[in-house]
Write a protein that holds these residues in place. Structure first.
Motif, mmCIF file in Angstrom:
data_model
loop_
_atom_site.group_PDB
_atom_site.id
_atom_site.type_symbol
_atom_site.label_atom_id
_atom_site.label_comp_id
_atom_site.label_asym_id
_atom_site.label_seq_id
_atom_site.Cartn_x
_atom_site.Cartn_y
_atom_site.Cartn_z
ATOM 1 N N GLU A 26 0.855 -1.174 0.000
ATOM 2 C CA GLU A 26 0.000 0.000 0.000
ATOM 3 C C GLU A 26 0.897 1.232 0.000
ATOM 4 N N ILE A 27 0.669 2.107 -0.949
ATOM 5 C CA ILE A 27 1.488 3.321 -1.029
ATOM 6 C C ILE A 27 0.937 4.349 -0.053
ATOM 7 N N GLU A 28 1.824 4.784 0.846
ATOM 8 C CA GLU A 28 1.526 5.885 1.762
ATOM 9 C C GLU A 28 2.625 6.911 1.525
ATOM 10 N N THR A 29 2.426 7.718 0.509
ATOM 11 C CA THR A 29 3.451 8.638 0.036
ATOM 12 C C THR A 29 4.199 9.278 1.194
ATOM 13 N N PRO A 30 5.506 9.253 1.193
ATOM 14 C CA PRO A 30 6.409 8.741 0.169
ATOM 15 C C PRO A 30 6.849 7.292 0.417
ATOM 16 N N LYS A 31 6.172 6.572 1.282
ATOM 17 C CA LYS A 31 6.595 5.224 1.649
ATOM 18 C C LYS A 31 5.628 4.179 1.102
ATOM 19 N N VAL A 32 6.122 2.924 1.090
ATOM 20 C CA VAL A 32 5.268 1.795 0.732
ATOM 21 C C VAL A 32 5.234 0.847 1.920
ATOM 22 N N LYS A 33 4.013 0.498 2.322
ATOM 23 C CA LYS A 33 3.815 -0.406 3.446
ATOM 24 C C LYS A 33 3.434 -1.781 2.887
ATOM 25 N N TYR A 34 4.046 -2.836 3.428
ATOM 26 C CA TYR A 34 3.785 -4.196 2.978
ATOM 27 C C TYR A 34 3.228 -5.038 4.112
ATOM 28 N N CYS A 35 2.441 -6.033 3.732
ATOM 29 C CA CYS A 35 1.943 -6.998 4.707
ATOM 30 C C CYS A 35 1.663 -8.319 3.990
ATOM 31 N N ILE A 36 1.526 -9.347 4.797
ATOM 32 C CA ILE A 36 1.157 -10.657 4.270
ATOM 33 C C ILE A 36 -0.276 -10.584 3.749
ATOM 34 N N ASN A 37 -0.538 -11.172 2.613
ATOM 35 C CA ASN A 37 -1.902 -11.327 2.119
ATOM 36 C C ASN A 37 -2.461 -12.547 2.842
ATOM 37 N N ARG A 38 -3.163 -12.326 3.935
ATOM 38 C CA ARG A 38 -3.591 -13.416 4.829
ATOM 39 C C ARG A 38 -4.502 -14.425 4.148
ATOM 40 N N VAL A 39 -5.321 -13.997 3.220
ATOM 41 C CA VAL A 39 -6.201 -14.928 2.511
ATOM 42 C C VAL A 39 -5.362 -15.901 1.687
ATOM 43 N N ASN A 40 -4.446 -15.380 0.878
ATOM 44 C CA ASN A 40 -3.621 -16.249 0.034
ATOM 45 C C ASN A 40 -2.592 -17.020 0.848
ATOM 46 N N TRP A 41 -2.149 -16.443 1.962
ATOM 47 C CA TRP A 41 -1.230 -17.139 2.880
ATOM 48 C C TRP A 41 -1.905 -18.430 3.360
ATOM 49 N N GLU A 42 -3.184 -18.326 3.745
ATOM 50 C CA GLU A 42 -3.931 -19.493 4.215
ATOM 51 C C GLU A 42 -4.159 -20.491 3.082
ATOM 52 N N ILE A 43 -4.454 -19.993 1.897
ATOM 53 C CA ILE A 43 -4.620 -20.886 0.739
ATOM 54 C C ILE A 43 -3.321 -21.646 0.488
ATOM 55 N N ALA A 44 -2.197 -20.945 0.500
ATOM 56 C CA ALA A 44 -0.901 -21.593 0.280
ATOM 57 C C ALA A 44 -0.625 -22.628 1.367
ATOM 58 N N ARG A 45 -0.911 -22.269 2.620
ATOM 59 C CA ARG A 45 -0.675 -23.197 3.727
ATOM 60 C C ARG A 45 -1.481 -24.478 3.532
ATOM 61 N N GLN A 46 -2.743 -24.340 3.174
ATOM 62 C CA GLN A 46 -3.591 -25.511 2.980
ATOM 63 C C GLN A 46 -3.150 -26.341 1.779
ATOM 64 N N LEU A 47 -2.805 -25.658 0.682
ATOM 65 C CA LEU A 47 -2.360 -26.376 -0.512
ATOM 66 C C LEU A 47 -1.097 -27.186 -0.233
ATOM 67 N N PHE A 48 -0.113 -26.558 0.428
ATOM 68 C CA PHE A 48 1.125 -27.279 0.731
ATOM 69 C C PHE A 48 0.885 -28.399 1.734
ATOM 70 N N ALA A 49 0.059 -28.157 2.738
ATOM 71 C CA ALA A 49 -0.229 -29.198 3.732
ATOM 72 C C ALA A 49 -0.877 -30.408 3.060
ATOM 73 N N ASN A 50 -1.865 -30.158 2.194
ATOM 74 C CA ASN A 50 -2.522 -31.253 1.477
ATOM 75 C C ASN A 50 -1.572 -31.953 0.521
ATOM 76 N N PHE A 51 -0.750 -31.169 -0.168
ATOM 77 C CA PHE A 51 0.215 -31.738 -1.108
ATOM 78 C C PHE A 51 1.175 -32.687 -0.397
ATOM 79 N N PHE A 52 1.745 -32.223 0.711
ATOM 80 C CA PHE A 52 2.697 -33.080 1.428
ATOM 81 C C PHE A 52 1.995 -34.253 2.098
ATOM 82 N N ALA A 53 0.764 -34.074 2.531
ATOM 83 C CA ALA A 53 0.021 -35.186 3.119
ATOM 84 C C ALA A 53 -0.290 -36.243 2.060
ATOM 85 N N ASP A 54 -0.574 -35.793 0.827
ATOM 86 C CA ASP A 54 -0.859 -36.721 -0.269
ATOM 87 C C ASP A 54 0.384 -37.462 -0.746
ATOM 88 N N CYS A 55 1.550 -36.900 -0.485
ATOM 89 C CA CYS A 55 2.806 -37.471 -0.974
ATOM 90 C C CYS A 55 3.507 -38.295 0.098
#
Length: 111
Positions: free
Chosen positions: A72-101
């Motif tokens: 998010e641009i807060e002139t003159p700086k840029v603030k960053y954060c984890i995208n919590r929705v996609n973070w959770e999607i990634a966590r679930q995808l990797f957990a399922n992937f490794f559980a399946d393997c």
């Protein structure tokens, strides 16, 4: 010889996109740093890593492109954060992937 088209599932494509984003130790370090915070500015991220500002920017771009972080641009700086929705999607995808393997036998080549 005929070209065989590979049709990958949406889950396989998502896992590959997230895995690519995690494919560099600097990006893993950035995610680790951001995951401990609500949000932070570029300068704080740069101070945490032993790499040039331009390189930090490149890694942040890769993480944003994979939708693991958001900025998010807060002139003159840029603030960053984890995208919590996609973070959770990634966590679930990797957990399922490794559980399946889960290995089925002691070694891969036993009959």
């Amino acid at each position: 010889m005929e070209d065989k088209k590979n049709d990958y599932t949406l889950k396989e494509e998502q896992i590959a996109r997230f895995a690519k984003a995690l494919g560099h130790p600097a990006r893993v370090a950035i995610l680790h740093f951001l995951a401990k915070r609500e949000a932070c500015y570029f300068g704080a991220i740069h101070e945490e890593l032993p790499i040039a500002k331009a390189t930090v920017s490149q890694h942040l771009k890769e993480l944003k492109d994979a939708s693991l972080i958001q900025g998010e641009i807060e002139t003159p700086k840029v603030k960053y954060c984890i995208n919590r929705v996609n973070w959770e999607i990634a966590r679930q995808l990797f957990a399922n992937f490794f559980a399946d393997c889960v290995k089925k036998k002691e070694t891969c080549c036993d009959d």
